[in-house]
Design a protein around this motif. Structure first.
Motif, PDB file in Angstrom:
ATOM      1  N   VAL A 193       0.866  -1.176   0.000  1.00 21.14           N
ATOM      2  CA  VAL A 193       0.000   0.000   0.000  1.00 21.14           C
ATOM      3  C   VAL A 193       0.906   1.230   0.000  1.00 21.14           C
ATOM      4  O   VAL A 193       2.010   1.195   0.538  1.00 21.14           O
ATOM      5  CB  VAL A 193      -0.959   0.036   1.212  1.00 21.14           C
ATOM      6  N   LEU A 194       0.452   2.282  -0.649  1.00 19.45           N
ATOM      7  CA  LEU A 194       1.200   3.535  -0.693  1.00 19.45           C
ATOM      8  C   LEU A 194       0.504   4.549   0.197  1.00 19.45           C
ATOM      9  O   LEU A 194      -0.725   4.668   0.156  1.00 19.45           O
ATOM     10  CB  LEU A 194       1.270   4.078  -2.123  1.00 19.45           C
ATOM     11  N   VAL A 195       1.284   5.265   0.994  1.00 15.03           N
ATOM     12  CA  VAL A 195       0.745   6.330   1.841  1.00 15.03           C
ATOM     13  C   VAL A 195       1.564   7.583   1.558  1.00 15.03           C
ATOM     14  O   VAL A 195       2.759   7.636   1.848  1.00 15.03           O
ATOM     15  CB  VAL A 195       0.813   5.967   3.339  1.00 15.03           C
ATOM     16  N   GLY A 196       0.911   8.575   0.970  1.00 14.14           N
ATOM     17  CA  GLY A 196       1.583   9.829   0.635  1.00 14.14           C
ATOM     18  C   GLY A 196       1.381  10.866   1.711  1.00 14.14           C
ATOM     19  O   GLY A 196       0.272  11.041   2.233  1.00 14.14           O
ATOM     20  N   ALA A 211       1.392  12.978  -1.371  1.00 10.46           N
ATOM     21  CA  ALA A 211       0.149  12.307  -1.747  1.00 10.46           C
ATOM     22  C   ALA A 211       0.006  12.240  -3.266  1.00 10.46           C
ATOM     23  O   ALA A 211      -0.366  11.205  -3.824  1.00 10.46           O
ATOM     24  CB  ALA A 211      -1.040  13.034  -1.123  1.00 10.46           C
ATOM     25  N   ALA A 218       2.477   9.706  -4.583  1.00  7.19           N
ATOM     26  CA  ALA A 218       2.018   8.337  -4.326  1.00  7.19           C
ATOM     27  C   ALA A 218       1.014   7.908  -5.398  1.00  7.19           C
ATOM     28  O   ALA A 218       1.058   6.769  -5.877  1.00  7.19           O
ATOM     29  CB  ALA A 218       1.396   8.243  -2.935  1.00  7.19           C
ATOM     30  N   GLU A 219       0.110   8.801  -5.778  1.00  5.00           N
ATOM     31  CA  GLU A 219      -0.858   8.483  -6.845  1.00  5.00           C
ATOM     32  C   GLU A 219      -0.133   8.195  -8.159  1.00  5.00           C
ATOM     33  O   GLU A 219      -0.480   7.268  -8.885  1.00  5.00           O
ATOM     34  CB  GLU A 219      -1.847   9.633  -7.041  1.00  5.00           C
ATOM     35  N   ALA A 251       1.539   4.803  -8.014  1.00  2.00           N
ATOM     36  CA  ALA A 251       0.514   3.760  -8.184  1.00  2.00           C
ATOM     37  C   ALA A 251       0.120   3.636  -9.654  1.00  2.00           C
ATOM     38  O   ALA A 251      -0.062   2.523 -10.161  1.00  2.00           O
ATOM     39  CB  ALA A 251      -0.712   4.079  -7.322  1.00  2.00           C
ATOM     40  N   VAL A 256      -3.921   3.504  -2.325  1.00  2.00           N
ATOM     41  CA  VAL A 256      -3.188   4.727  -1.997  1.00  2.00           C
ATOM     42  C   VAL A 256      -3.970   5.490  -0.935  1.00  2.00           C
ATOM     43  O   VAL A 256      -5.174   5.700  -1.067  1.00  2.00           O
ATOM     44  CB  VAL A 256      -3.008   5.623  -3.238  1.00  2.00           C
ATOM     45  N   THR A 296      -3.592   8.916   2.080  1.00  2.00           N
ATOM     46  CA  THR A 296      -2.862  10.147   2.370  1.00  2.00           C
ATOM     47  C   THR A 296      -2.807  10.371   3.874  1.00  2.00           C
ATOM     48  O   THR A 296      -3.692   9.932   4.623  1.00  2.00           O
ATOM     49  CB  THR A 296      -3.525  11.368   1.706  1.00  2.00           C
TER      50      THR A 296
END
Length: 182
Positions: free
Chosen positions: A36-39, A45, A48-49, A52, A65, A67
């Motif tokens: 999982v990506l957390v920006g 943020a 991160a998008e 992805a 994703v 934030t």
């Protein structure tokens, strides 16, 4: 007299850096499963998008994703006063047993990342947390190192690094300049 801003990444270079970071994330983790990506708000943020999107474009599965606004976790007076409370998050999935890739635009002192790690710990028990940054400018105050770096630069003392993104600023670039240059 102020020096002219120095463009260290143009739009094409910034795009290539994000593609490389996405490929490195997939290679290191054996694909995109369980990632999982957390920006970090704000530009992390958006980055991160984009990472992805790169993972999806390269045949990987959809990567969730989220934030995170770490303002209340800061220890350097830049955040909100009072007890640390997690505000301003949009993470509609569990972090438990996930490989969390924390994404930010610039890694500098390490205090933002430390605050983000505290916030992530309050949200669950991740299998691991990895750090991806577009720019590492050095001069750390805490022992924090990025796993994925788009560009390492040495910005002179007193200079700032500005990451400009089309979604926020109308164009992509990374610029080093005086504090009053954006």
């Amino acid at each position: 007299m102020s020096a002219a801003p120095n463009i260290v990444l143009d739009a094409a270079q910034l795009g290539r850096s994000l593609k490389r970071i996405a490929m490195e994330i997939a290679e290191r983790n054996g694909g995109a499963d369980n990632i999982v990506l957390v920006g970090i708000v704000r530009r992390g943020a958006t980055l991160a998008e984009r990472i992805a999107d790169e993972l999806r474009a390269n045949g990987r599965r959809e990567v969730p994703v989220g934030t995170l606004d770490i303002s209340s976790y800061r220890d350097d007076g830049k955040g909100l006063p009072g007890d640390p409370r997690l505000i301003g998050r949009d993470i509609p999935f569990s972090l438990d047993a996930k490989r969390v890739v924390l994404v930010d635009d610039v890694l500098y002192t390490g205090r933002t990342v430390r605050a983000a790690l505290d916030a992530i710990s309050d949200l669950g028990r991740a299998e691991s947390v990895q750090l991806a940054v577009l720019v590492d400018r050095g001069e750390r105050e805490l022992p924090i190192r990025a796993d994925y770096v788009g560009k390492n630069i040495q910005a002179p003392h007193g200079q700032r690094v500005y990451v400009r993104l089309a979604e926020i600023d109308g164009a992509d670039a990374v610029v080093v300049g005086n504090a009053n240059v954006k």
